[in-house]
Design a protein around this motif. Sequence first.
Motif, short mmCIF file in Angstrom:
data_model
loop_
_atom_site.label_atom_id
_atom_site.label_comp_id
_atom_site.label_asym_id
_atom_site.label_seq_id
_atom_site.Cartn_x
_atom_site.Cartn_y
_atom_site.Cartn_z
N SER A 131 0.83 -1.21 0.00
CA SER A 131 0.00 0.00 0.00
C SER A 131 0.86 1.26 0.00
N THR A 132 1.99 1.23 0.72
CA THR A 132 2.87 2.41 0.74
C THR A 132 3.53 2.63 -0.61
N LEU A 133 3.94 1.54 -1.26
CA LEU A 133 4.52 1.66 -2.60
C LEU A 133 3.48 2.16 -3.59
N LEU A 134 2.27 1.62 -3.53
CA LEU A 134 1.21 2.08 -4.42
C LEU A 134 0.91 3.56 -4.18
N ALA A 135 0.83 3.96 -2.92
CA ALA A 135 0.57 5.37 -2.62
C ALA A 135 1.69 6.26 -3.16
N HIS A 136 2.92 5.79 -3.06
CA HIS A 136 4.05 6.56 -3.59
C HIS A 136 3.96 6.68 -5.11
N LEU A 137 3.65 5.57 -5.78
CA LEU A 137 3.52 5.60 -7.24
C LEU A 137 2.41 6.56 -7.68
N LEU A 138 1.28 6.53 -7.00
CA LEU A 138 0.15 7.38 -7.38
C LEU A 138 0.36 8.83 -6.98
N HIS A 139 0.88 9.04 -5.77
CA HIS A 139 1.07 10.40 -5.27
C HIS A 139 2.04 11.18 -6.16
N LEU A 159 0.18 9.23 6.65
CA LEU A 159 -0.97 9.89 6.01
C LEU A 159 -0.47 10.76 4.87
N LEU A 160 -1.08 10.63 3.71
CA LEU A 160 -0.79 11.50 2.57
C LEU A 160 -2.07 12.25 2.22
N ILE A 161 -1.94 13.56 2.08
CA ILE A 161 -3.08 14.40 1.73
C ILE A 161 -2.83 15.07 0.38
N ASP A 162 -3.76 14.88 -0.53
CA ASP A 162 -3.72 15.55 -1.83
C ASP A 162 -5.10 16.15 -2.06
N LYS A 163 -5.23 17.42 -1.80
CA LYS A 163 -6.55 18.08 -1.86
C LYS A 163 -7.12 18.13 -3.26
N ASN A 164 -6.28 17.87 -4.26
CA ASN A 164 -6.76 17.90 -5.65
C ASN A 164 -7.17 16.52 -6.16
N SER A 165 -7.06 15.50 -5.31
CA SER A 165 -7.38 14.15 -5.76
C SER A 165 -8.56 13.58 -4.99
N SER A 166 -9.40 12.84 -5.69
CA SER A 166 -10.51 12.12 -5.06
C SER A 166 -10.20 10.63 -4.98
N ARG A 167 -8.93 10.28 -5.12
CA ARG A 167 -8.46 8.89 -5.06
C ARG A 167 -7.77 8.67 -3.72
N VAL A 168 -7.93 7.49 -3.11
CA VAL A 168 -7.30 7.22 -1.83
C VAL A 168 -6.82 5.78 -1.77
N VAL A 169 -5.63 5.58 -1.22
CA VAL A 169 -5.09 4.25 -0.94
C VAL A 169 -5.24 4.01 0.56
N ALA A 170 -5.73 2.84 0.93
CA ALA A 170 -5.87 2.51 2.35
C ALA A 170 -5.49 1.07 2.60
N GLU A 171 -4.79 0.87 3.69
CA GLU A 171 -4.50 -0.49 4.13
C GLU A 171 -5.77 -1.06 4.75
N LEU A 308 -1.16 1.29 -12.84
CA LEU A 308 -1.56 1.38 -14.25
C LEU A 308 -3.07 1.57 -14.37
N LEU A 309 -3.82 0.83 -13.57
CA LEU A 309 -5.27 0.96 -13.57
C LEU A 309 -5.69 2.40 -13.27
N ALA A 310 -4.98 3.05 -12.36
CA ALA A 310 -5.32 4.42 -11.96
C ALA A 310 -4.88 5.46 -12.98
N GLY A 311 -4.07 5.05 -13.97
CA GLY A 311 -3.68 5.97 -15.02
C GLY A 311 -2.22 6.39 -15.04
N ALA A 312 -1.39 5.79 -14.17
CA ALA A 312 0.03 6.12 -14.19
C ALA A 312 0.68 5.57 -15.45
N SER A 313 1.67 6.27 -15.98
CA SER A 313 2.36 5.84 -17.19
C SER A 313 3.56 4.97 -16.84
N GLU A 314 4.12 4.30 -17.84
CA GLU A 314 5.30 3.48 -17.61
C GLU A 314 6.44 4.31 -17.03
#
Length: 476
Positions: A131-139, A159-171, A308-314
């Motif tokens: 979950s931490t790696l996924l959050a890092h990749l997305l953040h 805790l990571l806060i991104d006020k411009n995102s409606s996406r959240v990773v949770a353990e 990738l599902l969330a839209g991150a590029s290679e």
Amino acid sequence: MQKQNNPFLYNCVYFIGIGGIGMSALARYFKARGVEKVLGYDLTPSSLTETLQKEGIAVHYNDLGSEVLNGLTPSDTLVIYTPAVPQTHGELQAFLKAGFRVEKRAQALGEAVAQQELYAVAGTHGKTTTSTLLAHLLHSSVGSNAFLGGISANFRSNLLIDKNSSRVVAEADEYDRSFLRLYPHCAIVTATSPDHLDIYGTEESYKQGFRDFVEQIERGGTLFYRKGTFEEEQLPKAVHSFSYLSNWKKDMPQEKADIYSDNVRLEKEELYFDWHFPKQKIHFKDLRLHTPFPINAENATAAIAAALLAGASEEQIRSGLATFKGVKRRFEFVLRSEKQILIDDYAHHPEELRASISSITRLFPNEPILGIFQPHLYSRTKDFYHEFAQALSALDQVILLPIYPAREEPIPGVSSELILDELPQKDKWLVKREDFLQFMSSYPLSIPRVVVTVGAGNIDRLVEPLAALLKEKEKK
């Protein structure tokens, strides 16, 4: 939305057990969202509670009983407690009797993420790193908030806060069936090796809990599951499901799944691997992961798929993997020099312990290794002491500490000696926690270059003093 379903309409949020990793993330979240007063109780001071206090969150360490009600009103205060706190706790009983709204942590987390696109990571082991790696990749790419079960070394927070995102990773924690409060858009299940049998009763009931969890994935959502955790007929019908695995063990046959990684190798203490999603004709070669433990190739295999599902590029994924610094107390290098290596790891289940030791022995294949292990919970030790001994048997020298009880009362006949008696090593010891540093200062053998501390209790409080002791010995 009515007040009873909206925690943000309260001016005060009070936490019982605020120093827990999940509870502290929620406390930080409410503080960041502008709740006027965030405060709470914990049993003992820790680095986490000290950090919360520096951030303006008041913490005390005595059970105040009914005195806790002074200045607080049911109409203005939400109370959140961890299931690790006994129901007899004085403050908890006072709030309940006075008619305050009282929620378990899982319910509050579910409400906090309810309006966001949730990427939930569940599993007996591996979920915090994944979950931490996924959050890092997305953040660092498409943006994401995150509630983590460990302290990210990149962000120095859970805790990571991104006020411009409606996406959240949770353990998604299975303890107390907490994850059944979550309804993900995407879920990852890393493992379903039985645990928490004090809650679930049987291995089958434990695995059924995970089957119930994945049934809560939203219709049309996605499940990534470690191959072997579910039979095909157990997969949710209205969800896109993909198996994954990593061929990170050299001595195991190469397997295939819907998504897999292979060619896992260590080069200059960094991890390289290839990643494959044949159905989508996606193949990434020579991915570089900064954390050099081979088991992390498996955690990364799932995290890449979700990113990738969330839209991150290679390119964003490659960059994120290369800059990922890991999680505090998950394969954390505390000392790293020519003369001394000290690794600290949170492993507290036999499968975690086995994977941890396997990764470390592969990283340092020709060196003796001393392992210092503190079992966590009487019930877990009773259920798995054979398996703990088998995992620890791969080490050259073993020091056991007494069981860390956490929320439990002792069980007659259950102690660390159950594990000690089954260890095949000649060099093995059971040492009281208060005697540990003295024992290490007069260690009966030459201390190996590679030392690993392992456990989920308060063994972490010994790590820095041990590091200081090893540094002193290194000078001599």
